[in-house]
Write a protein that holds these residues in place. Structure first.
Motif, short mmCIF file in Angstrom:
data_model
loop_
_atom_site.label_atom_id
_atom_site.label_comp_id
_atom_site.label_asym_id
_atom_site.label_seq_id
_atom_site.Cartn_x
_atom_site.Cartn_y
_atom_site.Cartn_z
N ASP A 137 13.22 34.89 5.88
CA ASP A 137 14.65 35.21 6.00
C ASP A 137 14.90 36.59 6.61
N LEU A 138 14.01 37.00 7.52
CA LEU A 138 14.22 38.28 8.18
C LEU A 138 15.39 38.23 9.14
N GLY A 139 15.68 37.05 9.65
CA GLY A 139 16.77 36.91 10.62
C GLY A 139 16.23 36.91 12.04
N THR A 140 16.95 36.24 12.92
CA THR A 140 16.45 36.07 14.30
C THR A 140 16.32 37.39 15.04
N ASP A 141 17.37 38.20 15.01
CA ASP A 141 17.35 39.47 15.77
C ASP A 141 16.25 40.41 15.26
N ALA A 142 16.17 40.56 13.94
CA ALA A 142 15.16 41.47 13.37
C ALA A 142 13.75 40.94 13.63
N THR A 143 13.58 39.61 13.58
CA THR A 143 12.26 39.03 13.85
C THR A 143 11.83 39.31 15.28
N THR A 144 12.74 39.09 16.22
CA THR A 144 12.43 39.35 17.63
C THR A 144 12.06 40.81 17.83
N GLU A 145 12.84 41.69 17.22
CA GLU A 145 12.59 43.13 17.36
C GLU A 145 11.24 43.52 16.79
N ARG A 187 21.66 44.35 8.04
CA ARG A 187 22.06 44.33 9.45
C ARG A 187 23.39 43.62 9.64
N SER A 188 23.60 42.57 8.87
CA SER A 188 24.83 41.79 9.02
C SER A 188 26.06 42.56 8.56
N LEU A 189 25.94 43.27 7.43
CA LEU A 189 27.10 43.94 6.84
C LEU A 189 27.17 45.43 7.16
N GLY A 233 12.45 39.25 3.50
CA GLY A 233 13.16 39.64 4.72
C GLY A 233 14.66 39.60 4.59
N ILE A 234 15.19 38.94 3.56
CA ILE A 234 16.64 38.86 3.38
C ILE A 234 17.26 40.24 3.24
N VAL A 235 16.50 41.20 2.74
CA VAL A 235 16.99 42.57 2.60
C VAL A 235 17.42 43.11 3.96
N THR A 258 17.64 33.75 -3.14
CA THR A 258 17.09 32.43 -2.80
C THR A 258 18.03 31.59 -1.95
N THR A 259 19.27 32.04 -1.77
CA THR A 259 20.23 31.24 -0.98
C THR A 259 20.06 31.44 0.52
N GLY A 260 19.28 32.42 0.93
CA GLY A 260 19.00 32.61 2.35
C GLY A 260 20.24 32.82 3.18
N GLN A 261 20.35 32.03 4.23
CA GLN A 261 21.46 32.20 5.17
C GLN A 261 22.81 31.86 4.54
N ASN A 262 22.82 31.02 3.49
CA ASN A 262 24.09 30.76 2.79
C ASN A 262 24.61 32.05 2.16
N GLY A 263 23.69 32.87 1.69
CA GLY A 263 24.08 34.16 1.13
C GLY A 263 24.70 35.05 2.18
#
Length: 377
Positions: A120-128, A345-347, A338-340, A305-310
């Motif tokens: 759950d690192l996220g697409t942008d952070a993973t690419t970076e 980044r989102s907020l 990775g959700i951290v 644990t909710t991942g992207q729903n969170g």
């Protein structure tokens, strides 16, 4: 001298005999207090130590409730760090194993990218992160595990961003307490988190007061009051189910001012029918509270644990009120560290607290370096 008639002697004799009879009938004089002069030691009613007639026995004093002493932040973080390392070992070990191969081709990089996305690192952070690691591997050309681990640690730490201010605004301001609103949907452990946060603050010798502004869930106020009572923290609540949450929150802050509390923690409702209702209620609570004192923190509780729903929940709440920090619960038992990074980044706000278990002291301040070290341990 004139003789006394015989009848007079008879009357005197009757009176004297009558008086003697009365004396004999009364028996010996009882001592003061109503007890006979001799007690029967086998008679429980007359046993020594009995209360005298007319006196009431004082009820036994109830012992004062025994208050719990919460763990300090330092000790709980050390304990939780070990638990986090165990729960996220798949994430850290998987990355290290991939990066330590003799030959890192595109297939390996694809596996690394997949591991990061599953965490759950996220697409942008993973690419970076992948691009940064690719550059460093090309330049430094090493597969030494210790070197690879140091390299990965530096890049992960940069993404977690240790420069973010993760301190809690919980210091009293002159005559006013610090006010913290805690928001989040039902099921993420919001009320429990408020209770655990109260324990964190009590461990720091803060004078805390709780406000039960979740008036739509019948058990919420009882649950919060129980948490508070365990550490001697009072709870302001309404006796009417469905009462106006803003009014309860205002009453709590007013009580905090009157009682000279350091911090007032306000629990809010999470069960709302639509986004508009959420924004209206939270906005109203904040406006009403600020008539008494400024709101210093708005903490959003999210379930890791909710991942992207969170992530979706986070954006909705961020639109309703100005979020100042994230509390990430249920981070234990998953490889979703990775959700951290994704949430921050989102907020654009930091994760300030993390929960790693069901215990009363399983909530601790978030420390970026300790977190990354636990991921790679």
């Amino acid at each position: 001298m004139e003789s006394i008639p015989v009848i007079a002697y008879v009357l005197v004799a009757v009176v004297v005999l009558g008086l003697l009879g009365l004396v004999l009938l009364r028996g010996p004089k009882a001592p003061r207090g109503g007890y006979p002069s001799t007690r029967d030691p086998d008679d429980p009613v007359q046993a020594p130590g009995d209360l005298r007639p007319g006196t009431a026995e004082a009820p036994p004093e109830e012992p004062a409730p025994r208050l719990e002493r919460p763990e300090s932040a330092a000790s709980r973080m050390a304990r939780l760090r070990g638990r986090l390392a165990r729960s996220n070992s798949v994430f850290g070990k998987g990355l290290l194993a991939l990066l330590s191969r003799d030959r890192i081709d595109q297939d390996v990089w694809d596996e690394i990218e997949e591991t990061l996305l599953l965490a759950d690192l996220g697409t942008d952070a993973t690419t970076e992160l992948v691009e940064a690691l690719q550059r460093r591997v090309r330049v430094e050309g090493t597969n030494d595990p210790a070197h690879v681990k140091a390299m990965l640690r530096e890049e992960l730490l940069r993404l977690v961003d240790p420069a973010m201010d993760r301190s809690l605004a919980v210091d009293r301001k002159g005559p006013l307490p610090a006010v913290v609103l805690v928001v989040g949907v039902n099921g993420v452990g919001k009320t429990t988190t408020v209770g655990k946060l109260a324990r964190v603050l009590v461990a720091e010798d803060k004078d805390v007061l709780l406000g039960a502004a979740d008036t739509f869930r019948a058990a919420a106020a009882d649950q919060l009051a129980t948490w508070g009572a365990r550490v001697g923290v009072p709870t302001v609540r309404s006796d009417v189910e469905g009462a106006d949450p803003a009014s309860v929150a205002h009453d709590a802050v007013s009580a905090g001012i009157e009682q000279e509390a350091d911090v007032v923690l306000v629990d809010t409702a999470g069960r709302l029918q639509n986004k508009a209702g959420l924004m209206d209620q939270l906005g109203k609570i904040k406006r009403v509270v600020e008539k008494a004192a400024a709101v210093d923190e708005v903490l959003l509780v999210l379930d890791a644990t909710t991942g992207q729903n969170g992530m979706t929940q986070a954006r909705v709440f961020a639109e309703a009120v100005h979020i100042t920090g994230i509390v990430l619960t249920k981070l234990d038992g998953t490889a979703k560290g990775g959700i951290v990074v994704a949430i921050q980044r989102s907020l654009g706000v930091p994760v300030k607290l993390i929960g790693l278990g069901e215990g009363p002291d399983d909530l601790a301040p978030f420390e970026p370096e300790a977190f990354v070290d636990a991921l790679l341990d």
